[in-house]
Design a protein around this motif. Structure first.
Motif, short mmCIF file in Angstrom:
data_model
loop_
_atom_site.label_atom_id
_atom_site.label_comp_id
_atom_site.label_asym_id
_atom_site.label_seq_id
_atom_site.Cartn_x
_atom_site.Cartn_y
_atom_site.Cartn_z
N GLN A 98 0.87 -1.16 0.00
CA GLN A 98 0.00 0.00 0.00
C GLN A 98 0.91 1.21 0.00
OE1 GLN A 98 -2.99 -0.44 3.04
NE2 GLN A 98 -3.88 -1.97 1.69
N PRO A 99 1.03 1.86 -1.15
CA PRO A 99 2.03 2.93 -1.25
C PRO A 99 1.72 4.08 -0.29
CG PRO A 99 0.66 2.83 -3.22
CD PRO A 99 0.29 1.66 -2.40
N TYR A 100 2.75 4.67 0.25
CA TYR A 100 2.58 5.81 1.16
C TYR A 100 2.44 7.08 0.34
CZ TYR A 100 3.30 9.09 4.97
OH TYR A 100 3.13 10.10 5.87
N PHE B 63 2.50 11.12 0.42
CA PHE B 63 2.86 12.26 1.25
C PHE B 63 1.67 13.20 1.35
CE2 PHE B 63 7.12 11.05 -0.38
CZ PHE B 63 7.66 10.69 0.84
N ASP B 64 1.65 13.95 2.45
CA ASP B 64 0.55 14.86 2.72
C ASP B 64 0.66 16.06 1.76
OD1 ASP B 64 -1.48 16.28 3.73
OD2 ASP B 64 -0.57 16.72 5.66
N GLY B 65 0.03 15.93 0.59
CA GLY B 65 0.08 16.99 -0.41
C GLY B 65 -0.70 16.52 -1.61
N TYR C 111 2.66 17.29 -5.93
CA TYR C 111 3.72 17.30 -4.91
C TYR C 111 4.34 15.92 -4.77
CZ TYR C 111 5.87 17.22 -0.29
OH TYR C 111 6.75 17.03 0.75
N GLY D 218 6.59 15.27 -7.72
CA GLY D 218 7.80 16.10 -7.67
C GLY D 218 8.80 15.60 -6.64
N TYR D 219 8.30 14.85 -5.65
CA TYR D 219 9.21 14.38 -4.60
C TYR D 219 10.32 13.50 -5.17
CZ TYR D 219 10.82 13.27 0.00
OH TYR D 219 11.61 13.17 1.10
N ALA D 220 10.01 12.79 -6.26
CA ALA D 220 10.99 11.86 -6.82
C ALA D 220 12.06 12.59 -7.63
CB ALA D 220 10.29 10.83 -7.69
N PRO E 22 -5.65 16.19 -3.34
CA PRO E 22 -4.79 15.63 -2.28
C PRO E 22 -4.56 14.14 -2.52
CG PRO E 22 -6.64 16.86 -1.34
CD PRO E 22 -6.90 16.74 -2.80
N ARG F 65 -3.98 11.77 -0.70
CA ARG F 65 -4.61 10.83 0.22
C ARG F 65 -6.11 10.69 -0.03
NH1 ARG F 65 -1.22 12.36 5.70
NH2 ARG F 65 0.75 11.57 4.90
N ARG G 45 5.39 7.93 -9.84
CA ARG G 45 6.43 8.52 -8.99
C ARG G 45 7.73 7.74 -9.14
NH1 ARG G 45 4.55 9.27 -2.80
NH2 ARG G 45 4.85 7.02 -2.80
#
Lengths: 233, 226, 277
Positions: free
Chosen positions: B88-90, B92-94, B98, B101-103, B130, B132, B146
């Motif tokens: 279950q992929p995590y 991020f709160d965004g 976002y 872009g984290y990667a 969002p 989530r 990602r």
């Protein structure tokens, strides 16, 4: 003896008229407490992260220690540092007793356990996958730590406000370490203590209003942010 | 037959008394998809996490082209080049943007790359939602997009289609196929073997802490490019 | 992360700017009575203007002020407890006592004066009247000069005050007066604090004027031989200014509600204090 309403009216007038002595005391309070927060926060957050993230001997003991330090009265912290910083104490050569620096040191000691304990439980509550995902997506340890802090930012804000609330309002350690010197180490709580003992209740109430307004607006802001986040999901 | 990109040898890991992995050997090669089966609790996830450099094995070596190296000298390399995807992929709160872009490292092309990833994963419609708030299937697509942006050498996927409805599963499989075609080495752990019939090149089985072919016989299997 | 070191530096810079003019600062430990009455707020700005020194006032009880001096945590003490002051000098912690001024103690109590203290002829008799009817009496109980004086007066009156009518509150003068007001109790106070408070309290002055109630203040720099770090020059500047004609005149002119609180006695220290003790 003045009635309560009249005292509050006088207090409001003092605040609104920009009474320089009153606002000077408020400025000292903020300077000292914000400096203490600025110094304590990075170390506290790193400590909290280490306690939540790494397994090492004595970890549980440290967690217990920090939570029990929460309930040490400010006067005891003040007394401890008083004995250390007094000219006859082991750190007497630093000449810090009755200075703003001494107050900052006392307040750091007071806010550090709160910051650690509350940040630690925030880190602890965070999903382990957050760290792993950050790392596997190429974040180094530093960036991953900042990512975790972003994920638990509301918990961290709550820790910051709780810690700030404790030190901006504590009288015991500031009184002992600062000495309540006018224009230098007299902050809001020591001034309230003094004004009350002098029977100048209007001044005391005025400063109390400042503290109340401050904590109220900060709490309201935090709740507002949290609610916006909930409804955003 | 091509040289394997990553060759893991003799991986062993115990949790207390329980020896989950005894001496597991496995190879990963570019453009090759390995399907790893095994019962729940057989140590599949542990093996994948070890291979991605997220956990330390008790023993084992890895060879990525310069001869076998002991673990402590290569875990950083593994972290940099092998990507692990949680069952279950995590998120991020965004928003979705976002998370994509984290990667990416900081750079000028960030916007273009994120746009490409949104397109690749079919996520354009929810770019600003969002992360989530997404459904399970959408989250998996976002996690794959990602990973795609991160451009690792290999991806290890832990039960990528578990608890998905048929529609989400078809989309996920399509994305996995496209990853394979782009030349990524893939390792998929699953006990829903038949989902991946059209995808895998090699099928391995983890049992009793060792890896064997799905028809259990030899200890080492060389992964062959199809 | 990149901003953190800069923030820490800023914080340190913030803290250190105060430390620059270290030897321009004189640390004065004094009693709550001089501070609460407003005397120091009247005097010290004049001293600071005249000499360029800055005085940091730490207002506590006499006992604590002297202990701060003994530890070398302050440069000079201004207190009122002759016996303790002499011990302070004799022990080598204080350098030399300089007489500055005196005020006097008064006995205040509830307006209806249940112990009929107003009719007493001397302070000893006044205290004996309070003890005999067990009228509530508030004692500072904080080892201050006033507390020491009160205990000495009870001893001189031949009474050991105990019982639930005798309440040690462990607070400063102002606070103790407020408590006495709430409890309809008698209390011994210095006239200065009393004048600052009398309008705000349901208490009245019931006894004053006995020679035994005189309250001399002395200023003592800490001994520079024992505490070479102390700001002795600054302490001496304060002593010199307070005992100079300018300083003495300023004390003489200080008024609360039009009433004079302190009588300067620097020049005539020996005779006045001898009379007081």
């Amino acid at each position: 003896m003045q009635p309560l309403t009249e005292t509050i009216a006088n207090a409001t007038r003092l605040l609104l008229d920009g009474n320089p002595e009153l606002w000077g005391i408020i400025a000292i309070s903020f300077r000292v407490s914000l400096t203490a927060m600025l110094v304590a926060t990075p170390f506290a957050i790193l400590t909290a992260f280490a306690l939540a993230h790494f397994e090492f001997p004595g970890r549980k003991l440290l967690v217990t220690l920090f939570s029990s330090l929460l309930s040490v009265p400010a006067v005891v912290v003040g007394l401890t540092f008083y004995l250390l910083l007094s000219r006859q104490g082991p750190l007497g050569d630093w000449k810090l007793l009755f200075t703003q620096t001494a107050m900052v040191i006392g307040q750091i000691a007071l806010c550090f356990p709160i910051l650690v304990a509350m940040s630690h439980s925030a880190f602890q509550a965070l999903d382990r996958r957050a760290w792993e995902t950050a790392r596997t997506l190429g974040a180094g340890p530093t960036r991953a730590l900042f990512t975790l802090m972003r994920e638990i930012r509301f918990g961290l804000f709550a820790a910051l406000f709780a810690a700030f609330g404790r030190i901006i309002a504590e009288v015991g350690s500031s009184m002992m370490l600062g000495g309540n010197i006018l224009h230098y180490t007299r902050n809001i709580p020591t001034a309230i203590a003094l004004e009350t003992s002098r029977g100048e209740f209007a001044q005391g109430i005025a400063l109390g209003i400042v503290l109340l307004t401050l904590t109220f607006s900060v709490t309201a802001l935090l709740q507002h942010l949290q609610q916006r986040r909930m409804s955003g999901q | 037959m091509t040289q394997a990109q990553f060759r893991f040898t003799g991986i062993g890991k115990a949790f207390g008394e329980r020896r989950v992995l005894k001496a597991a050997n496995i190879d990963l090669s570019a453009g090759c998809c390995v399907l790893l089966s095994g019962r729940n609790g057989s140590g599949k996830s542990t093996l994948l996490r070890i291979m991605a450099g997220m956990e330390k094995p008790d023993r084992g070596e890895v060879d990525f082209g310069g001869g076998p190296l002991p673990w402590r000298r290569c875990s950083h390399y593994l972290q940099q080049h092998i990507l692990y995807l949680h069952q279950q992929p995590y998120m991020f709160d965004g928003n979705v943007r976002y998370n994509l872009g984290y990667a990416l490292r900081r750079g000028r092309d960030k916007k273009t790359l994120i746009a490409a990833a949104l397109h690749w994963g079919g996520l354009e419609a929810m770019a600003n939602a969002p992360a989530r708030s997404l459904s399970g299937g959408e989250r998996q697509r976002l996690a794959l997009a990602r990973a795609w942006l991160r451009r690792p050498a290999a991806m290890l996927l832990d039960e990528p289609t578990a608890n998905m409805d048929i529609e989400a599963r078809i989309t996920t499989l399509a994305l996995l196929r496209s990853l394979k075609e782009e030349g990524y080495a893939l390792l998929i752990s699953s006990h829903d073997q038949h989902h991946f019939d059209d995808l895998f090149d090699v099928r391995l089985h983890l049992g009793d802490g060792r890896i064997g072919p799905a028809r259990p016989s030899a200890q080492r299997i060389t992964v062959v490019r199809s | 992360m990149r901003r953190l070191p800069a923030l820490l530096l800023a914080a340190l810079a913030f803290l250190s700017w105060r430390a620059i003019a270290d030897d321009a600062i004189v640390r004065l430990a004094t009693t709550t009575s001089t501070d609460n009455s407003g005397l120091l707020r009247d005097l010290l700005p004049r001293f600071e203007k005249a000499t360029g020194y800055k005085v940091h006032v730490i207002a506590v009880g006499t006992g604590k002020a002297l202990r701060m001096g003994e530890a070398g945590d302050v440069d000079v003490v201004l207190v009122h407890a002759r016996a303790a002051e002499e011990r302070f000098v004799a022990s080598g912690a204080g350098e030399q006592r300089h007489a500055v001024m005196y005020n006097d103690f008064v006995l205040v109590g509830p307006n209806d004066d249940p112990a009929r203290v107003r009719q007493a002829g001397a302070i000893g008799e006044a205290l004996r009247r309070i003890a005999s009817v067990r009228a509530p009496f508030v004692s500072r109980g904080d080892d201050s000069g006033t507390h020491k004086k009160e205990l000495a007066l009870w001893r001189a009156a031949g009474i050991a005050p105990t019982g639930d009518w005798y309440r040690e509150v462990g607070q400063g003068m102002g606070k103790a007066l407020q408590i006495a007001g709430e409890l309809d109790a008698y209390i011994l106070t210095d006239r200065g604090t009393w004048l600052a408070y009398h309008g705000k309290l349901p208490l009245a002055l019931v006894f004053e004027g006995d020679a035994g109630l005189r309250n001399p203040y002395g200023i003592i720099p800490v001994n520079p031989r024992r505490f070479p770090d102390s700001n002795h020059a600054g302490a001496m500047a304060l002593v010199d200014w307070l005992t100079s004609p300018t300083g003495q005149q300023a004390i003489d002119r200080f008024r609360v509600d039009g009433l004079r609180l302190f009588t300067p006695n620097a020049k005539t220290a020996t005779s006045q204090d001898a009379a007081a003790d």
